[in-house]
Write a protein that holds these residues in place. Structure first.
Motif, PDB file in Angstrom:
ATOM      1  N   PRO A 109      40.416  39.212  37.586  1.00 11.40           N
ATOM      2  CA  PRO A 109      39.660  40.247  38.284  1.00 11.40           C
ATOM      3  C   PRO A 109      38.193  40.310  37.886  1.00 11.40           C
ATOM      4  O   PRO A 109      37.378  40.855  38.630  1.00 11.40           O
ATOM      5  CB  PRO A 109      40.396  41.544  37.896  1.00 11.40           C
ATOM      6  CG  PRO A 109      41.160  41.211  36.668  1.00 11.40           C
ATOM      7  CD  PRO A 109      41.504  39.773  36.764  1.00 11.40           C
ATOM      8  N   ARG A 110      37.873  39.753  36.742  1.00 16.02           N
ATOM      9  CA  ARG A 110      36.475  39.775  36.309  1.00 16.02           C
ATOM     10  C   ARG A 110      35.887  38.357  36.330  1.00 16.02           C
ATOM     11  O   ARG A 110      36.539  37.389  35.955  1.00 16.02           O
ATOM     12  CB  ARG A 110      36.354  40.360  34.897  1.00 16.02           C
ATOM     13  CG  ARG A 110      36.824  41.808  34.809  1.00 16.02           C
ATOM     14  CD  ARG A 110      36.532  42.382  33.427  1.00 16.02           C
ATOM     15  NE  ARG A 110      37.085  43.714  33.269  1.00 16.02           N
ATOM     16  CZ  ARG A 110      36.523  44.830  33.726  1.00 16.02           C
ATOM     17  NH1 ARG A 110      35.357  44.767  34.376  1.00 16.02           N
ATOM     18  NH2 ARG A 110      37.093  46.007  33.535  1.00 16.02           N
ATOM     19  N   ARG A 141      41.933  49.371  41.082  1.00 14.25           N
ATOM     20  CA  ARG A 141      40.558  49.325  41.590  1.00 14.25           C
ATOM     21  C   ARG A 141      39.817  48.032  41.244  1.00 14.25           C
ATOM     22  O   ARG A 141      38.815  47.704  41.884  1.00 14.25           O
ATOM     23  CB  ARG A 141      39.762  50.524  41.081  1.00 14.25           C
ATOM     24  CG  ARG A 141      39.559  50.577  39.587  1.00 14.25           C
ATOM     25  CD  ARG A 141      38.808  51.826  39.148  1.00 14.25           C
ATOM     26  NE  ARG A 141      38.536  51.808  37.717  1.00 14.25           N
ATOM     27  CZ  ARG A 141      37.495  51.179  37.175  1.00 14.25           C
ATOM     28  NH1 ARG A 141      36.631  50.542  37.950  1.00 14.25           N
ATOM     29  NH2 ARG A 141      37.317  51.192  35.866  1.00 14.25           N
ATOM     30  N   ILE A 142      40.297  47.274  40.258  1.00 18.85           N
ATOM     31  CA  ILE A 142      39.623  46.008  39.939  1.00 18.85           C
ATOM     32  C   ILE A 142      40.483  44.801  40.316  1.00 18.85           C
ATOM     33  O   ILE A 142      40.210  43.679  39.888  1.00 18.85           O
ATOM     34  CB  ILE A 142      39.221  45.939  38.453  1.00 18.85           C
ATOM     35  CG1 ILE A 142      40.453  45.969  37.541  1.00 18.85           C
ATOM     36  CG2 ILE A 142      38.229  47.038  38.102  1.00 18.85           C
ATOM     37  CD1 ILE A 142      40.128  45.627  36.084  1.00 18.85           C
ATOM     38  N   ALA A 183      43.483  43.919  39.445  1.00 10.78           N
ATOM     39  CA  ALA A 183      44.110  43.293  38.278  1.00 10.78           C
ATOM     40  C   ALA A 183      45.630  43.345  38.337  1.00 10.78           C
ATOM     41  O   ALA A 183      46.303  42.383  37.961  1.00 10.78           O
ATOM     42  CB  ALA A 183      43.621  43.966  36.995  1.00 10.78           C
TER      43      ALA A 183
END
Length: 204
Positions: free
Chosen positions: A112-113, A153-154, A156
């Motif tokens: 996710p990042r 929200r991310i 993940a």
């Protein structure tokens, strides 16, 4: 011999000869690796092939541990958008979309990042991620325009209505007309189910 007969069949040979398609068709699908790939898939459907895997990628693959921004923006997203739209439009206009299931998915998601792998890539990317991913289904009796499930929200982890890999596979087998009770028997006559899970009911 069966494989040789298939590859020498004139209909199949024409299906593979995509780079010599007319200019209008090439312009619609994209005169590039991914455009040719989905045009070939389209022709194989017309030739009676019932299961086709089209590897998605105009710049090697989508496995972008590095260089994600430039490669995605310039080499992956535009040709994918163009070719997928052309395939779905062609199948719809030919009256084949309702009986042809199109699935677009990978074997896992991406971290996710955005991150930069030390001593490996010059620019950032995303690594492998098994917890959540996105898949697209079109045609084959599924209802269009539906979003099933959600992530946090991310992106993940699943947040709502998670679907398992077994359900993903069961959905495809269901569309192929293979019943849940289908099985194969080993040398000791023990039955083994062809698939587990349940078709994603909210798709149909």
């Amino acid at each position: 011999q069966s494989v040789v007969s298939l590859l020498t069949d004139e209909k199949v040979k024409r299906a593979f000869d995509v780079v010599n398609a007319d200019k209008t068709t090439l312009d619609r699908y994209g005169n590039n690796l991914f455009g040719w790939t989905l045009l070939m898939a389209r022709r194989l459907i017309d030739s009676g092939v019932t299961l086709i895997q089209a590897n998605l990628g105009n710049y090697n693959t989508w496995d972008l541990h590095g260089g994600i921004f430039k490669i995605s923006r310039e080499w992956l997203y535009p040709p994918a958008d163009q070719a997928i739209a052309a395939l779905l439009e062609d199948l719809h206009q030919a009256g084949q979309l309702d009986r042809t299931l199109v699935v677009i998915a990978g074997e896992f998601g991406r971290t996710p990042r955005i991150l930069k792998v030390p001593n490996a890539y010059l620019t950032p990317g995303r690594d492998h991620w098994g917890a959540v991913q996105t898949a697209l289904f079109a045609g084959g009796g599924v209802q269009g325009g539906r979003v099933i499930g959600s992530s946090d929200r991310i992106a993940a982890y699943p947040a709502d209505d998670p679907q398992r890999p077994e359900d993903f596979a069961a959905t495809i087998y269901h569309a192929l007309g293979i019943p849940a009770r289908a099985h194969w028997s080993d040398p000791l006559s023990r039955p083994h189910p062809v698939y587990f899970g349940q078709p994603i009911a909210s798709l149909f």
